[in-house]
Design a protein around this motif. Structure first.
Motif, short mmCIF file in Angstrom:
data_model
loop_
_atom_site.label_atom_id
_atom_site.label_comp_id
_atom_site.label_asym_id
_atom_site.label_seq_id
_atom_site.Cartn_x
_atom_site.Cartn_y
_atom_site.Cartn_z
N ALA A 42 0.83 -1.21 0.00
CA ALA A 42 0.00 0.00 0.00
C ALA A 42 0.87 1.26 0.00
O ALA A 42 0.54 2.25 -0.67
N LEU A 43 1.97 1.22 0.73
CA LEU A 43 2.88 2.36 0.76
C LEU A 43 3.50 2.59 -0.62
O LEU A 43 3.58 3.73 -1.10
N LEU A 44 3.94 1.51 -1.26
CA LEU A 44 4.51 1.64 -2.61
C LEU A 44 3.48 2.18 -3.59
O LEU A 44 3.79 2.99 -4.46
N LYS A 45 2.24 1.75 -3.42
CA LYS A 45 1.17 2.23 -4.31
C LYS A 45 0.93 3.72 -4.10
O LYS A 45 0.77 4.48 -5.05
N SER A 46 0.95 4.17 -2.83
CA SER A 46 0.73 5.60 -2.57
C SER A 46 1.89 6.44 -3.10
O SER A 46 1.69 7.55 -3.60
N VAL A 47 3.11 5.92 -3.02
CA VAL A 47 4.25 6.63 -3.59
C VAL A 47 4.12 6.71 -5.11
O VAL A 47 4.36 7.75 -5.72
N ALA A 48 3.71 5.61 -5.72
CA ALA A 48 3.52 5.59 -7.17
C ALA A 48 2.44 6.58 -7.61
O ALA A 48 2.56 7.21 -8.66
N LEU A 49 1.41 6.72 -6.79
CA LEU A 49 0.35 7.68 -7.12
C LEU A 49 0.86 9.12 -7.06
O LEU A 49 0.34 9.99 -7.75
N GLN A 50 1.87 9.36 -6.24
CA GLN A 50 2.48 10.69 -6.19
C GLN A 50 3.38 10.94 -7.40
O GLN A 50 3.50 12.06 -7.87
N ALA A 51 4.04 9.88 -7.89
CA ALA A 51 5.06 10.04 -8.92
C ALA A 51 4.53 9.90 -10.35
O ALA A 51 5.08 10.49 -11.26
N TYR A 52 3.48 9.11 -10.53
CA TYR A 52 2.99 8.83 -11.87
C TYR A 52 1.54 9.31 -12.00
O TYR A 52 0.85 9.50 -11.01
N PRO A 53 1.08 9.46 -13.22
CA PRO A 53 -0.33 9.83 -13.41
C PRO A 53 -1.25 8.78 -12.81
O PRO A 53 -0.99 7.58 -12.89
N ARG A 54 -2.32 9.23 -12.19
CA ARG A 54 -3.25 8.36 -11.49
C ARG A 54 -3.79 7.27 -12.42
O ARG A 54 -3.93 6.12 -12.02
N ALA A 55 -4.07 7.61 -13.65
CA ALA A 55 -4.64 6.63 -14.58
C ALA A 55 -3.66 5.49 -14.87
O ALA A 55 -4.09 4.38 -15.19
N ASP A 56 -2.36 5.75 -14.77
CA ASP A 56 -1.36 4.72 -15.04
C ASP A 56 -1.13 3.79 -13.86
O ASP A 56 -0.58 2.70 -14.04
N VAL A 57 -1.53 4.20 -12.65
CA VAL A 57 -1.15 3.44 -11.46
C VAL A 57 -2.35 2.92 -10.69
O VAL A 57 -2.33 1.78 -10.20
N ALA A 58 -3.39 3.70 -10.56
CA ALA A 58 -4.47 3.41 -9.61
C ALA A 58 -5.11 2.04 -9.83
O ALA A 58 -5.39 1.32 -8.87
N SER A 59 -5.30 1.65 -11.05
CA SER A 59 -6.01 0.39 -11.31
C SER A 59 -5.06 -0.79 -11.49
O SER A 59 -5.51 -1.89 -11.76
N ARG A 60 -3.78 -0.58 -11.33
CA ARG A 60 -2.80 -1.66 -11.54
C ARG A 60 -2.74 -2.59 -10.34
O ARG A 60 -2.77 -2.15 -9.20
N PHE A 61 -2.64 -3.87 -10.62
CA PHE A 61 -2.46 -4.88 -9.58
C PHE A 61 -1.81 -6.08 -10.25
O PHE A 61 -1.72 -6.16 -11.47
N GLY A 62 -1.37 -7.00 -9.43
CA GLY A 62 -0.80 -8.23 -9.96
C GLY A 62 0.47 -7.98 -10.75
O GLY A 62 1.35 -7.23 -10.37
N ALA A 63 0.55 -8.65 -11.90
CA ALA A 63 1.77 -8.60 -12.71
C ALA A 63 2.04 -7.20 -13.26
O ALA A 63 3.19 -6.78 -13.35
N THR A 64 0.99 -6.46 -13.62
CA THR A 64 1.21 -5.11 -14.16
C THR A 64 1.72 -4.17 -13.07
O THR A 64 2.53 -3.29 -13.35
N TRP A 65 1.28 -4.37 -11.84
CA TRP A 65 1.79 -3.57 -10.72
C TRP A 65 3.25 -3.91 -10.46
O TRP A 65 4.07 -3.03 -10.23
N LEU A 66 3.61 -5.18 -10.52
CA LEU A 66 5.01 -5.58 -10.34
C LEU A 66 5.89 -5.02 -11.44
O LEU A 66 7.05 -4.68 -11.20
#
Length: 158
Positions: free
Chosen positions: A85-109
């Motif tokens: 969850a922390l990595l996801k919140s950092v990613a939401l700060q660094a990248y556009p929300r549309a590119d990160v928010a819905s990612r999970f599994g292999a695409t998140w990795l």
């Protein structure tokens, strides 16, 4: 005085006064102005960079707190879920929300692993362990250095 020597009647030469260092020549004023402008520019750039990376410093503090909680007898699955969850919140700060928010599994990795060096990349077992009560086949000691490295070194999309 010798009448044959016409130069003998001259007064001795006077040395000119020493040139003072103040006020400086206009070129020195221009150089001073240029140096002040460069210093001001560097300060502004460093200040912006410091402010822009505030989320990284806060994430590193939170990551350290999560790790301390885990070491003091915490639950491994809760630790992994919190780090994710922390990595996801950092990613939401660094990248556009549309590119990160819905990612999970292999695409998140893939998002995480593209900025990690080869030896620190997280495998599918991290993704599986995040959603299980008891993580299996996962070396939890690799999570902290990988997460710390990613938080410090991920590339920010403008």
């Amino acid at each position: 005085m010798n009448p044959e020597d016409p130069l003998a009647g001259l007064n001795p030469l006077r040395e000119p006064m020493m040139i003072g260092w103040w006020p400086p020549a206009p070129g020195w004023w221009a150089l001073l102005l240029l140096v002040l402008l460069v210093v001001a520019f560097v300060i502004v750039v460093l200040r912006r960079r410091y402010r822009r990376n505030a989320y990284r410093r806060e994430a590193l503090r939170q990551l350290q707190n999560l790790h301390q909680d885990y070491q003091s007898g915490g639950d491994a699955s809760r630790y992994l879920a919190s780090v994710n969850a922390l990595l996801k919140s950092v990613a939401l700060q660094a990248y556009p929300r549309a590119d990160v928010a819905s990612r999970f599994g292999a695409t998140w990795l893939q998002i995480i692993n593209r900025d990690l060096p080869e030896g620190q990349r997280l495998g599918a077992e991290f993704n599986d362990a995040v959603y299980r009560k008891t993580p299996e086949n996962l070396d939890i000691t690799r999570i902290l250095p990988a997460a710390r490295y990613w938080i410090c070194h991920h590339k920010v999309t403008p």
